[in-house]
Write an enzyme that holds these catalytic residues in place. Structure first.
Site, PDB file in Angstrom:
ATOM      1  N   GLN A  85       0.879  -1.400   0.122  1.00 48.38           N
ATOM      2  CA  GLN A  85       0.037   0.011  -0.017  1.00 48.38           C
ATOM      3  C   GLN A  85       0.780   1.454  -0.030  1.00 48.38           C
ATOM      4  OE1 GLN A  85      -3.041   0.769  -0.504  1.00 48.38           O
ATOM      5  NE2 GLN A  85      -4.018  -1.199  -0.521  1.00 48.38           N
ATOM      6  N   SER A  86       1.992   1.174  -0.788  1.00 47.93           N
ATOM      7  CA  SER A  86       2.860   2.274  -0.739  1.00 47.93           C
ATOM      8  C   SER A  86       2.535   3.545  -1.468  1.00 47.93           C
ATOM      9  CB  SER A  86       4.185   1.781  -1.522  1.00 47.93           C
ATOM     10  OG  SER A  86       5.019   2.801  -1.657  1.00 47.93           O
TER      11      SER A  86
END
Ligand SMILES: *Cc1c(COP(=O)(O)O)cnc(C)c1O
Length: 358
Positions: A85-86
């Site tokens: 989920q960068s």
């Protein structure tokens, strides 16, 4: 050591190429209700969550410099890595698509997120990024080493396909791959200048800056900016992933490389780098009751949305440090909001459970 003039720092930063991606300056204001509730120092916020590119955040500030470097090197693809989920990977994909550069993202499963295309992954998919997902140890950001080797393999594949790939490490922090200067940190030297000007215009002397620190570039830049401009301002990084010993060394080396790149004639010292690691708690990306309560408090009191992976942990750290007397009444403490809000959504279940709303 006499500090540098802000105009001098601006000139030095201006030697680097830059594309326009974001709206500057980001807002700066006092958090009246939160300051009142804590009853200690005055708390201010610097809203780098409002940079304006794809939900905002510190990565888009860095990318103005990094994308300019990609263009100068005539890249037509960018390869980078981070967690599933960068924010970094999503913002990179959003930034480079505007310049016809193809985003290739190596995403590590560093924590248990809900499955499916949600949050930043949804945005990555809409951007049609080339996404490669890998398993990883839980609870910690994947830094250089193994990731860099995997990245090089992907770059070789792109080269064989006739592309000109640009390799850049997680967070745009460490000078690695094709980014030979820590451009992310240079961007945060500039951000410190921006804050210094706003604070001065508001008649506020900044005693400390507090922010979430992960790959180190933001902190390195703020440290160099603080050293260059205002002797007394402390920069306090709240680690969200790594223990402070080895991590402080990363920040120090990025800061020194940034000071060199700007030809600044002072040595960044180990004690310029202040990192607290006790707010990592269960590990990178793990949402706990403190995180959920902090998100609710700051949203209710100030109308500001924090994210569960970075900024809520940093704010929980700031609040705890106020309670422990680390900051004194009468001091002015600036919380740098570094963005990350799309990560709220894939964490909805945990947050609602912890807030008793499930
Ligand atoms: C990446 C990130 C940070 C940490 O910045 P680094 O330069 O990697 O240390 C802080 N907050 C948010 C929301 C981020 O995405």
């Amino acid at each position: 050591m006499p500090p540098y003039a802000t105009s001098d720092i601006v000139r030095r930063v201006g030697r680097f190429g830059r594309v326009e991606l974001i709206h500057l300056p980001t807002p700066f204001r006092r958090l009246d209700r939160l300051s009142g509730a804590l009853g200690g120092p005055s708390i201010y916020v610097k809203r780098d969550d409002l940079t304006g590119l794809a939900f905002g955040g510190n990565k888009s500030r860095k990318l103005e410099f990094i994308v300019a470097d990609m263009l100068a090197k005539k890249a037509d693809a960018v390869v980078t890595w981070a967690s599933l989920q960068s924010n970094w990977c999503m913002q990179t994909a959003a930034a480079v698509r505007r310049f016809g550069i193809r985003p290739v993202l190596l995403l590590f499963k560093t924590y248990d997120a809900e499955p499916g295309l949600d949050g930043n992954l949804l945005l990555d998919a809409i951007l049609d990024a080339d996404i490669r997902i890998r398993e990883a140890d839980k609870g910690k950001l994947v830094k250089s080493g193994a990731a860099m080797a995997a990245l090089e393999a992907i770059a070789a594949e792109l080269l064989a396909d006739g592309h000109r790939p640009y390799l850049v490490p997680v967070g745009g922090s460490l000078p690695l791959g094709d980014m030979t200067v820590p451009l992310g940190a240079v961007a945060y030297v500039d951000a410190f200048v921006e804050l210094a000007r706003q604070a001065e215009a508001a008649g506020v002397g900044v005693d400390a800056v507090v922010h979430a620190t992960g790959s180190g570039g933001t902190q390195a830049g703020l440290v160099v900016g603080a050293r260059a401009l205002a002797g007394g301002c402390r920069v306090v990084g709240i680690s969200v992933s790594d223990p402070k010993g080895p991590f402080s060394e990363d920040v120090l080396s990025i800061a020194r490389a940034a000071a060199d790149a700007l030809d600044l004639r002072f040595e960044v010292r180990p004690d310029d780098v202040v990192v607290f690691d006790e707010y990592i708690r269960e590990g990178y990306g793990v949402v706990d009751p403190e995180v959920a309560a902090t998100i609710r408090l700051v949203f209710q009191e100030e109308g500001i949305v924090l994210d569960p992976v970075y900024t809520a942990k940093a704010m929980a750290g700031l609040i705890d440090l106020v309670r422990r007397g680390y900051f004194r009444a009468g001091e002015n403490v600036v919380f740098f909001h570094t963005g990350g809000t799309p990560a709220l959504f894939p964490n909805r279940k945990k947050i609602l459970e912890l807030l008793g709303r499930a």
